[in-house]
Structures are given as structure tokens and as C-alpha cells.
Motif scaffolding. Structure first.
Motif, short mmCIF file in Angstrom:
data_model
loop_
_atom_site.label_atom_id
_atom_site.label_comp_id
_atom_site.label_asym_id
_atom_site.label_seq_id
_atom_site.Cartn_x
_atom_site.Cartn_y
_atom_site.Cartn_z
N SER A 55 0.84 -1.19 0.00
CA SER A 55 0.00 0.00 0.00
C SER A 55 0.88 1.24 0.00
CB SER A 55 -0.92 0.02 1.22
OG SER A 55 -1.83 -1.05 1.18
N THR A 56 0.62 2.12 -0.94
CA THR A 56 1.34 3.40 -0.96
C THR A 56 0.69 4.36 0.04
OG1 THR A 56 -0.08 4.25 -2.72
CG2 THR A 56 1.94 3.12 -3.37
N GLY A 65 -2.68 5.36 0.22
CA GLY A 65 -2.88 5.52 -1.21
C GLY A 65 -3.46 4.25 -1.81
N ASP A 66 -3.00 3.88 -2.99
CA ASP A 66 -3.53 2.71 -3.67
C ASP A 66 -2.75 1.46 -3.26
OD1 ASP A 66 -5.20 1.30 -5.27
OD2 ASP A 66 -4.76 2.41 -7.11
N GLY A 95 1.44 -10.65 4.75
CA GLY A 95 0.37 -9.67 4.90
C GLY A 95 -0.21 -9.34 3.54
N GLY A 96 -1.39 -8.76 3.50
CA GLY A 96 -2.01 -8.39 2.24
C GLY A 96 -2.76 -9.54 1.60
N MET A 131 -6.36 -13.59 -5.23
CA MET A 131 -7.32 -12.49 -5.11
C MET A 131 -6.57 -11.18 -4.87
SD MET A 131 -8.97 -13.28 -1.34
CE MET A 131 -9.64 -14.85 -1.89
N PHE A 132 -7.07 -10.13 -5.51
CA PHE A 132 -6.45 -8.81 -5.37
C PHE A 132 -7.39 -7.76 -5.95
CE2 PHE A 132 -4.14 -5.38 -7.51
CZ PHE A 132 -3.50 -4.81 -6.42
N SER A 133 -7.39 -6.57 -5.37
CA SER A 133 -8.15 -5.47 -5.96
C SER A 133 -7.53 -4.14 -5.56
CB SER A 133 -9.62 -5.52 -5.52
OG SER A 133 -9.74 -5.26 -4.14
N ASN A 134 -7.70 -3.15 -6.42
CA ASN A 134 -7.37 -1.77 -6.09
C ASN A 134 -8.34 -0.87 -6.85
OD1 ASN A 134 -6.40 -1.75 -8.73
ND2 ASN A 134 -4.24 -1.69 -8.13
#
Length: 211
Positions: A55-56, A65-66, A95-96, A131-134
Motif C-alpha cells: 500500500s502506498t 494511497g492505492d 500480509g495483504g 485475489m487482489f483489488s485496487n
């Protein structure tokens, strides 16, 4: 007497939050054992990458941020000494989320293909669904599974032999997760106890001894 070519092994480790706890500890222990064994063999190199998300931070607005996929190269025996592992890996934690195929695509050009005088292997440790999203991407379910399958097939197309271990427990060893894992990795999917180094070495040796 059997003669074998030089070999390079790329180990990709799922460092998402669901890997936390015993699964992480046991996966790292197994990976360190592989790296140590390879360090004592003159013609085998090992690269270890960790995949997660980052994460920025928007310091101007004082908020996050994103979110982006992240690949960390934790060890490369061609340039690193083994001492890097005990010195630095203790600072790596899971993490994440799990941008599986996205991370494979990002390092595709860095995974060394097989040649006439060098065999290449790709070893994956993962605990299930990608799985991932932004703000600009939603990477879930069938789309993520099929994209990961496509990336794994692209790795194979380079002449690289693939071996993928499913790291499960009572919470994550659902029938759907195992089915999706088989879809992504096919015949190269392995469902074994990651704490059992003997079992891991047997499946790896079987792959290494393929002609």
C-alpha cells in the motif's frame, strides 16, 4: 552413471496474510532447507521470491494511497551469500492479499528458461485462491484462476518444470480451493504436509530426475 545438466530453481512463496502462523513458519523452514542443500551442490542455483501486496501512502492527504502487487527477491544464490537468509528473512512477514498470476507475470522475464545444458524449475508455495483489488483492478474468482493458469502454462512453455505445493489447514482446505488449485497447476499440484521435509524432497527429486 547418470549425468545431469546444471540447474536453476526459482521458489515463489505466497506471503499473503492467510499464510501467517504455522504455515508461514513451516514454509520458510522448508525453503531454507532447500536453499542450504543447494548451496552445497556446485551446479544448482536457487532464486527465492516472495509475493504479496503493498500500500502506498499519500503523505499530502495523510492517508493510505492505492494498493499494488509486490514481488520481493529474497535470495539469489548467483549473487547472494547464504548468510543473507538468516540475516534478512526474519524481517519478512506475510500480509495483504494474493495477486498470484499478476506476480508471476511481473517476474516472467526473470525466470530462467531451460536450455540444452541447463534445467530450470519453478517451485510454488501457496495456500489457495488468488485475489487482489485496487482502484483500477478487480482480480477474483474465475478471472484470477484462469489468468494464473495462463501464466503457469507460459512458464511451462519456456521448458521450465513446475511443482506447486498447496499449504492448507482446516480452515482453508475447502473442496473449492483444492479444485481451483488443480485448475491453476494441473498435474504439477501437490497436496502434502509442508512440515514433512522427507515428503517434499521425494516429490522434488522425482521432478529433478525427469529426463
Amino acid at each position: 552413471v547418470e549425468s545431469y545438466s546444471d540447474a536453476i530453481l526459482h521458489i515463489s512463496i505466497d506471503a499473503s496474510g492467510s499464510m501467517n502462523g504455522d504455515k508461514w513458519h513451516n514454509t520458510i523452514t522448508s525453503t531454507v532447507a532447500i536453499c542450504k542443500a543447494a548451496s552445497m551442490i556446485s551446479n544448482v542455483d536457487v532464486v527465492v521470491s516472495f509475493r504479496s501486496t503493498h500500500s502506498t501512502v499519500d503523505t499530502f492527504r495523510s492517508r493510505s494511497g492505492d494498493n499494488y502487487p509486490l514481488v520481493l527477491i529474497g535470495y539469489d544464490s548467483r549473487v547472494d551469500k547464504f548468510s543473507k537468509i538468516p540475516r534478512m528473512w526474519k524481517e519478512i512477514y506475510p500480509g495483504g492479499t494474493t495477486p498470484e498470476g499478476l506476480c508471476f507475470e511481473a517476474i516472467m522475464n526473470d525466470i530462467i528458461p531451460s536450455t540444452n545444458d541447463r534445467d530450470s524449475y519453478f517451485l510454488n508455495f501457496s495456500d489457495g485462491m488468488p485475489m487482489f483489488s485496487n482502484d483500477s483492478l478487480s482480480y477474483y474468482y474465475g478471472d484470477a484462476v484462469n489468468h494464473t493458469k495462463k501464466m503457469v502454462n507460459e512458464i511451462r512453455s519456456k521448458g521450465i518444470k513446475v511443482l506447486s505445493y498447496f499449504i492448507g489447514d482446516s480452515e482453508y482446505e475447502r473442496e473449492s480451493s483444492i479444485r481451483d488449485f488443480k485448475t491453476m497447476y494441473g498435474k504439477d499440484a501437490e497436496f502434502i504436509n509442508v512440515t514433512n521435509l522427507t515428503s517434499i524432497s521425494k516429490t522434488m527429486n522425482k521432478k529433478f530426475l525427469e529426463k
